[in-house]
Design an enzyme around this catalytic site. Structure first.
Site, short mmCIF file in Angstrom:
data_model
loop_
_atom_site.label_atom_id
_atom_site.label_comp_id
_atom_site.label_asym_id
_atom_site.label_seq_id
_atom_site.Cartn_x
_atom_site.Cartn_y
_atom_site.Cartn_z
N ARG A 61 0.85 -1.25 -0.05
CA ARG A 61 -0.07 0.10 -0.14
C ARG A 61 0.85 1.33 0.07
O ARG A 61 1.70 1.37 0.79
CB ARG A 61 -0.85 -0.04 1.16
CG ARG A 61 -1.69 1.16 1.55
CD ARG A 61 -2.41 1.21 2.46
NE ARG A 61 -3.86 0.68 1.87
CZ ARG A 61 -5.17 0.61 2.43
NH1 ARG A 61 -5.15 1.37 3.65
NH2 ARG A 61 -5.98 0.11 1.68
N HIS A 82 -7.46 0.78 -6.46
CA HIS A 82 -7.50 0.05 -5.26
C HIS A 82 -8.11 -1.08 -5.98
O HIS A 82 -9.48 -1.33 -5.51
CB HIS A 82 -8.29 0.91 -4.25
CG HIS A 82 -8.41 0.19 -2.98
ND1 HIS A 82 -7.50 -0.63 -2.51
CD2 HIS A 82 -9.28 0.41 -1.84
CE1 HIS A 82 -7.95 -1.27 -1.33
NE2 HIS A 82 -8.66 -0.37 -0.80
N GLN A 114 -10.01 -3.81 -3.34
CA GLN A 114 -11.40 -3.46 -2.89
C GLN A 114 -12.37 -3.97 -3.88
O GLN A 114 -13.50 -4.49 -3.46
CB GLN A 114 -11.35 -2.02 -2.57
CG GLN A 114 -12.57 -1.67 -2.28
CD GLN A 114 -13.06 -2.05 -0.64
OE1 GLN A 114 -12.20 -2.09 0.16
NE2 GLN A 114 -14.16 -2.59 -0.62
N ASP A 155 -17.13 7.11 -1.79
CA ASP A 155 -15.92 6.99 -0.86
C ASP A 155 -15.60 8.36 -0.15
O ASP A 155 -16.20 9.26 -0.65
CB ASP A 155 -14.67 6.56 -1.74
CG ASP A 155 -13.43 6.14 -1.05
OD1 ASP A 155 -13.47 6.01 0.25
OD2 ASP A 155 -12.48 6.33 -1.79
N CYS A 212 -16.01 1.41 0.47
CA CYS A 212 -15.11 0.75 1.04
C CYS A 212 -14.63 0.86 2.44
O CYS A 212 -13.83 -0.08 2.89
CB CYS A 212 -13.89 1.16 0.05
SG CYS A 212 -13.26 2.83 0.19
N ARG A 241 -13.31 -8.43 1.65
CA ARG A 241 -12.05 -8.33 1.33
C ARG A 241 -11.23 -9.71 1.70
O ARG A 241 -10.35 -10.08 0.90
CB ARG A 241 -11.77 -7.28 2.26
CG ARG A 241 -11.86 -5.91 2.03
CD ARG A 241 -11.52 -5.34 0.59
NE ARG A 241 -10.07 -5.13 0.55
CZ ARG A 241 -9.37 -4.19 0.95
NH1 ARG A 241 -9.75 -3.16 1.39
NH2 ARG A 241 -8.12 -4.29 0.59
N1 NVA Z 1 -9.79 6.71 -1.40
C1 NVA Z 1 -9.54 6.22 -0.05
C2 NVA Z 1 -9.75 4.96 0.10
C3 NVA Z 1 -9.17 4.32 1.58
C4 NVA Z 1 -9.57 2.82 1.62
C5 NVA Z 1 -7.93 6.47 0.43
O1 NVA Z 1 -7.36 6.43 -0.59
O2 NVA Z 1 -7.62 7.11 1.27
N1 CP Z 2 -11.18 -0.20 2.47
C1 CP Z 2 -9.93 -0.15 2.97
O1 CP Z 2 -8.95 -0.46 2.06
O2 CP Z 2 -9.85 -0.03 3.99
P1 CP Z 2 -8.42 0.20 4.91
O3 CP Z 2 -7.84 1.48 4.64
O4 CP Z 2 -8.82 0.03 6.23
O5 CP Z 2 -7.49 -0.81 4.83
#
Ligand code: NVA
Ligand code: CP
Length: 305
Positions: free
Chosen positions: A102, A129, A132, A222, A262, A290
């Site tokens: 990540r 992502h 997800q 989101d 998500c 997930r």
């Molecule tokens: N769009 C959000 C998704 C978190 C799972 C982010 O990138 O923070």
């Molecule tokens: N939806 C998702 O990726 O959640 P986290 O940021 O908690 O991993």
């Protein structure tokens, strides 16, 4: 060997194979059947951003498959002190069987994959992502929706980008409503539109949430402030006024529609409390999926080594 970096590297049939495996492995877990597909293997999980679901689902999933996951926060490993990604990739992949990352810029995962001797999985980048979306699709199917008409309301962020590419490949209808200036990635839109010519997908962009959600059967939103965008919070809250998914918006969707997010969610901003905690909301099933969707993905990738 295959990586899972973005959907554009995958065919519709391959995505369906992963989902089929996910369903099978989910059923096995529910029936207490343990098949150690990843016996003795190691998953290195690199996190340069926070996570709840991604960490817990990959770590639990890999363990349930008989393997050993290692959590590597960039706060603790040398990558966070400036060690090149190239060296990190070579070293970690010499001692592990799969890497999940990540991170921020998408170029970072591409660089990691370039120098990794083992499959690399995208656990979220600023651009996309996809892990997800596998869970979202599993949830959509489990709710009996065979032909999704997906509407996405909010920020044209990593979630929106992956949904668009996924829908293009799968041949689904996707409508995205964002404020002006917050559209999804233009390169992804163009690629998706090209793919849609053959897949039969319908990709439409709107500025009006009302237009986007009309008669859709899956509504997704989101956060307006993704990780790394905290400095823009005040401006974004102003710019996203009117983009909340509330009961009024949900009333325009089809009778059997579901709501997905998500998570983490910010009630009262991108979604009202009544919608996210209402009966159309499938957020906890989606979050649990997930685990199952990624186990399918891990086994699929392992079979391709
Ligand atoms: N769009 C959000 C998704 C978190 C799972 C982010 O990138 O923070
Ligand atoms: N939806 C998702 O990726 O959640 P986290 O940021 O908690 O991993």
């Amino acid at each position: 060997m295959r990586h899972f970096i973005s959907f554009e590297d995958f065919s519709r049939d391959e995505i369906l194979e992963i989902i089929k495996l996910s369903k099978k492995i989910k059923a096995e877990l529910k029936n207490d059947v343990k098949i150690p597909h990843l016996n003795g293997k190691v998953l290195a999980m690199i996190f340069e951003k926070s996570s709840t679901r991604t960490r817990v689902s990959f770590e639990t999933g890999f363990y349930q498959l008989g393997g050993h996951p290692i959590f590597l926060s960039s706060r603790d490993i040398q990558l966070g002190r400036g060690e090149p990604i190239r060296d990190t990739a070579k070293v970690i992949s010499s001692m592990s069987n799969m890497i999940m990352i990540r991170t921020f810029g998408h170029d970072r995962i591409l660089e990691l994959a370039k120098y990794s001797a083992v499959p690399v999985i995208n656990g979220l980048t600023d651009l996309c992502h996809p892990a997800q979306i596998l869970a979202d699709y599993l949830t959509i199917i489990e709710n009996g929706i065979e032909n999704p008409i997906i509407s996405y309301v909010g920020d044209g962020n990593n979630m929106a980008n992956s949904l668009i590419m996924f829908s293009a490949i799968m041949g689904f209808e996707i409508r995205v409503a964002t404020p002006i200036g917050y559209e999804p990635n233009n390169q992804i839109i163009q690629k998706a539109k090209n793919i849609a010519i053959n897949s039969g997908a319908k990709i439409e962009l709107f500025n009006s949430p009302v237009e986007a959600v009309k008669n859709s059967n899956v509504v997704i939103t989101d956060t307006w402030i993704s990780m790394g965008m905290e400095d823009e919070k005040e401006q974004r809250i102003k710019d996203f006024t009117g983009y909340i998914v509330d009961d009024n918006l949900m009333s325009l969707t089809s009778e059997n529609s579901i709501f997905l997010h998500c998570l983490p969610a910010y009630r009262g901003y991108e979604v009202s409390e009544s919608v996210i905690d209402g009966e159309k909301s499938k957020i906890y099933q989606e979050a649990e999926n997930r685990l199952h969707a990624q186990k399918g993905l891990i086994v699929w990738l392992n079979n391709k080594i």
